[in-house]
Design a protein around this motif. Structure first.
Motif, PDB file in Angstrom:
ATOM      1  N   VAL A   1      16.542  -8.939 -38.975  1.00  0.00           N
ATOM      2  CA  VAL A   1      15.040  -9.270 -38.636  1.00  0.00           C
ATOM      3  C   VAL A   1      14.144  -8.400 -39.843  1.00  0.00           C
ATOM      4  O   VAL A   1      13.263  -8.988 -40.450  1.00  0.00           O
ATOM      5  CB  VAL A   1      14.739  -8.778 -37.400  1.00  0.00           C
ATOM      6  CG1 VAL A   1      13.171  -9.135 -37.235  1.00  0.00           C
ATOM      7  CG2 VAL A   1      15.596  -9.528 -36.318  1.00  0.00           C
TER       8      VAL A   1
ATOM      9  N   ALA B   1      19.050  -6.145 -35.924  1.00  0.00           N
ATOM     10  CA  ALA B   1      17.691  -5.541 -36.055  1.00  0.00           C
ATOM     11  C   ALA B   1      17.582  -5.445 -37.660  1.00  0.00           C
ATOM     12  O   ALA B   1      16.433  -5.597 -38.113  1.00  0.00           O
ATOM     13  CB  ALA B   1      17.679  -4.303 -35.306  1.00  0.00           C
TER      14      ALA B   1
ATOM     15  N   TRP C   1      16.319 -14.361 -37.410  1.00  0.00           N
ATOM     16  CA  TRP C   1      17.687 -13.607 -37.652  1.00  0.00           C
ATOM     17  C   TRP C   1      18.484 -14.169 -38.701  1.00  0.00           C
ATOM     18  O   TRP C   1      18.955 -13.192 -39.922  1.00  0.00           O
ATOM     19  CB  TRP C   1      18.615 -13.394 -36.431  1.00  0.00           C
ATOM     20  CG  TRP C   1      18.027 -13.328 -35.163  1.00  0.00           C
ATOM     21  CD1 TRP C   1      17.021 -14.093 -34.484  1.00  0.00           C
ATOM     22  CD2 TRP C   1      17.353 -11.810 -34.673  1.00  0.00           C
ATOM     23  NE1 TRP C   1      16.198 -13.408 -33.497  1.00  0.00           N
ATOM     24  CE2 TRP C   1      16.496 -12.171 -33.362  1.00  0.00           C
ATOM     25  CE3 TRP C   1      17.638 -10.626 -34.952  1.00  0.00           C
ATOM     26  CZ2 TRP C   1      16.105 -10.974 -32.618  1.00  0.00           C
ATOM     27  CZ3 TRP C   1      17.191  -9.424 -33.989  1.00  0.00           C
ATOM     28  CH2 TRP C   1      16.623  -9.920 -32.688  1.00  0.00           C
TER      29      TRP C   1
ATOM     30  N   SER D   1       8.855  -7.891 -32.777  1.00  0.00           N
ATOM     31  CA  SER D   1       9.959  -8.980 -33.051  1.00  0.00           C
ATOM     32  C   SER D   1      10.635  -9.362 -31.938  1.00  0.00           C
ATOM     33  O   SER D   1      11.445  -8.225 -31.352  1.00  0.00           O
ATOM     34  CB  SER D   1      10.142  -9.029 -34.556  1.00  0.00           C
ATOM     35  OG  SER D   1      10.707 -10.481 -34.856  1.00  0.00           O
ATOM     36  N   GLY D   2      10.838 -10.769 -31.842  1.00  0.00           N
ATOM     37  CA  GLY D   2      12.193 -10.902 -30.775  1.00  0.00           C
ATOM     38  C   GLY D   2      11.508 -11.850 -29.706  1.00  0.00           C
ATOM     39  O   GLY D   2      10.493 -11.955 -29.552  1.00  0.00           O
TER      40      GLY D   2
ATOM     41  N   THR E   1      12.878  -4.724 -32.381  1.00  0.00           N
ATOM     42  CA  THR E   1      13.201  -6.097 -31.805  1.00  0.00           C
ATOM     43  C   THR E   1      13.449  -5.671 -30.319  1.00  0.00           C
ATOM     44  O   THR E   1      14.171  -4.803 -29.994  1.00  0.00           O
ATOM     45  CB  THR E   1      14.140  -6.599 -32.545  1.00  0.00           C
ATOM     46  OG1 THR E   1      15.598  -5.653 -32.411  1.00  0.00           O
ATOM     47  CG2 THR E   1      13.960  -6.791 -34.100  1.00  0.00           C
TER      48      THR E   1
END
Length: 425
Positions: free
Chosen positions: A216, A213, A399, A357-358, A236
């Protein structure tokens, strides 16, 4: 071309790294501040560097000459605004010498491993992805996977691993970045693993590790929406729930490097079982394995337990879009718990922006208007607007880009040690 002569071209340089407001950070050595200003700008004249750092042009000239001689930055001919090509002497700007160093960034995760190679200016040279079946690996297996992927991405970049100056490596879980230790991770069978040391010994390069994380968040800070923001948060949602927080343009990791574990904050006493072994964690209601667990029970999908997580979740999402009440309620419940978590982020940190995000951002039920409205209702009422929420689904290499930013940072710190600091005049 002689080393100190400016290039007779204007390359496509957009810069990378945080865009720090002038006069906001006087504690770092001036040499580092100058380099970071050049790196973030992409191309910038010396006079602008001096202006933004509020130091004399003579100081900037001395430091930039030293950085040029060290091979870290270069002079680049940049046409003046309004000038016609070929007329007059071109303006000279400063830029990072892209070929000075190459670094790799890699993320090892539950379902795939990703890697990139970038140059010293942050430009992507190559990227690669290797799918895998979920499950914890022992350390030798993880190192084998890392080594295989590193050689693959280096081959794509037309280099060997020996051409790299460092590698950033991200894994999910509890990571002590400073000590290079993985206290717990879903991709490692053991706890308390000195992963940075083991990876460095395996590939013969400095390896720096961090929580995925945080990577990111670094990607957003160096290349994305967070470049011009002093304070922001990234949440995330994938196999787990993670969070990274930037305070004054820097990742905040906590006193022991294990902070910002939003996914393991408790939202229900004696609640659902989390993969960390405790109960009631936020991710036990929001992460993909939580959604799959709910679907297996609510939709009587015990016969689908052998399917991959992605296939099961796509099926659940399709049912929800088709109007299946049980499927919709699963996403709605997860969205409500996510609203609780996001409101806690607002109440604790008051960030200027929250980025979601993710891979799970494809499931818009998780961040539907009702979820964001509930977040606003749960956050304390101050009479001022709540921070905006942005949805970013960068793709597989997000990532790894963050891991590359970690490597770039560490290489820069090593090269710009303050032993030859020139004081501001």
């Amino acid at each position: 071309m002689k080393p100190h002569e400016p290039e007779r071209r204007t390359p496509d340089r957009v810069g990378c790294g945080p865009l720090i407001a002038p006069l906001s950070e006087q504690t770092r050595p001036l040499r580092q501040q100058v380099f970071e200003r050049v790196r973030a700008a992409g191309l910038i004249p010396r006079v602008q560097v001096a202006k933004e750092l509020a130091v004399s042009p003579a100081s900037v000239t001395t430091i930039t000459q030293e950085l040029i001689e060290s091979g870290l930055i270069e002079e680049v001919a940049a046409p003046r605004d309004g000038d016609q090509p070929g007329r007059g002497r071109p303006a000279v700007a400063l830029g990072v010498r892209a070929g000075a160093h190459l670094v790799a960034g890699m993320k090892l995760s539950d379902r795939e491993h990703t890697a990139v190679v970038v140059d010293f200016a942050g430009k992507l040279i190559a990227g690669d992805v290797i799918p895998r079946r979920p499950g914890a690996m022992n350390l030798p297996e993880l190192l084998d996977a890392m080594d295989t992927l590193l050689h693959r991405v280096c081959t794509k970049a037309g280099i060997t691993p020996r051409d790299l100056s460092a590698m950033g490596l991200g894994v999910p879980g509890f990571v002590d970045c400073e000590q290079g230790m993985v206290m717990w991770s879903s991709v490692l069978a053991d706890r308390g693993v000195a992963l940075a040391q083991a990876a460095t010994a395996r590939i013969g390069l400095p390896v720096h590790i961090d929580n995925d994380a945080n990577l990111v968040t670094l990607a957003e800070l160096w290349f994305g929406a967070g470049r011009s923001l002093a304070d922001f948060a990234v949440v995330t949602i994938e196999h787990g729930v993670g969070m990274g927080c930037v305070i004054n343009h820097r990742i905040y990791r906590g006193a022991r490097g294990l902070g910002m574990e939003l996914g393991h904050t408790k939202v229900q006493l004696d609640g659902a079982l989390c993969r960390c072994g405790q109960r009631g964690c936020l991710e036990a209601y929001v992460a993909d394995y939580a959604l799959a667990r709910e679907a297996t029970t609510a939709l009587n999908w015990a016969h689908k337990e052998g399917q991959s997580m992605n296939v099961l979740l796509e099926s659940l999402y399709d049912h929800a879009k088709a109007g299946n009440t049980a499927a919709r309620s699963i996403f709605r419940r997860a969205g409500r718990y996510l609203a609780v978590g996001l409101s806690n982020v607002v109440n604790l940190f008051d960030p200027s922006l929250i980025i979601l995000s993710g891979e799970r951002m494809r499931y818009d039920y998780l961040y539907a208007a009702e979820t964001l409205a509930e977040m606003e209702q749960l956050a304390i009422s101050t009479g001022r607007p709540k921070p905006p929420v942005k949805i970013h689904a960068w793709g597989d290499l997000l990532w790894a880009h963050g891991a590359a930013a970690l490597a770039l940072h560490e290489v820069s710190e090593r090269l710009l040690a303050p032993s030859r600091e020139v004081a501001a005049q």
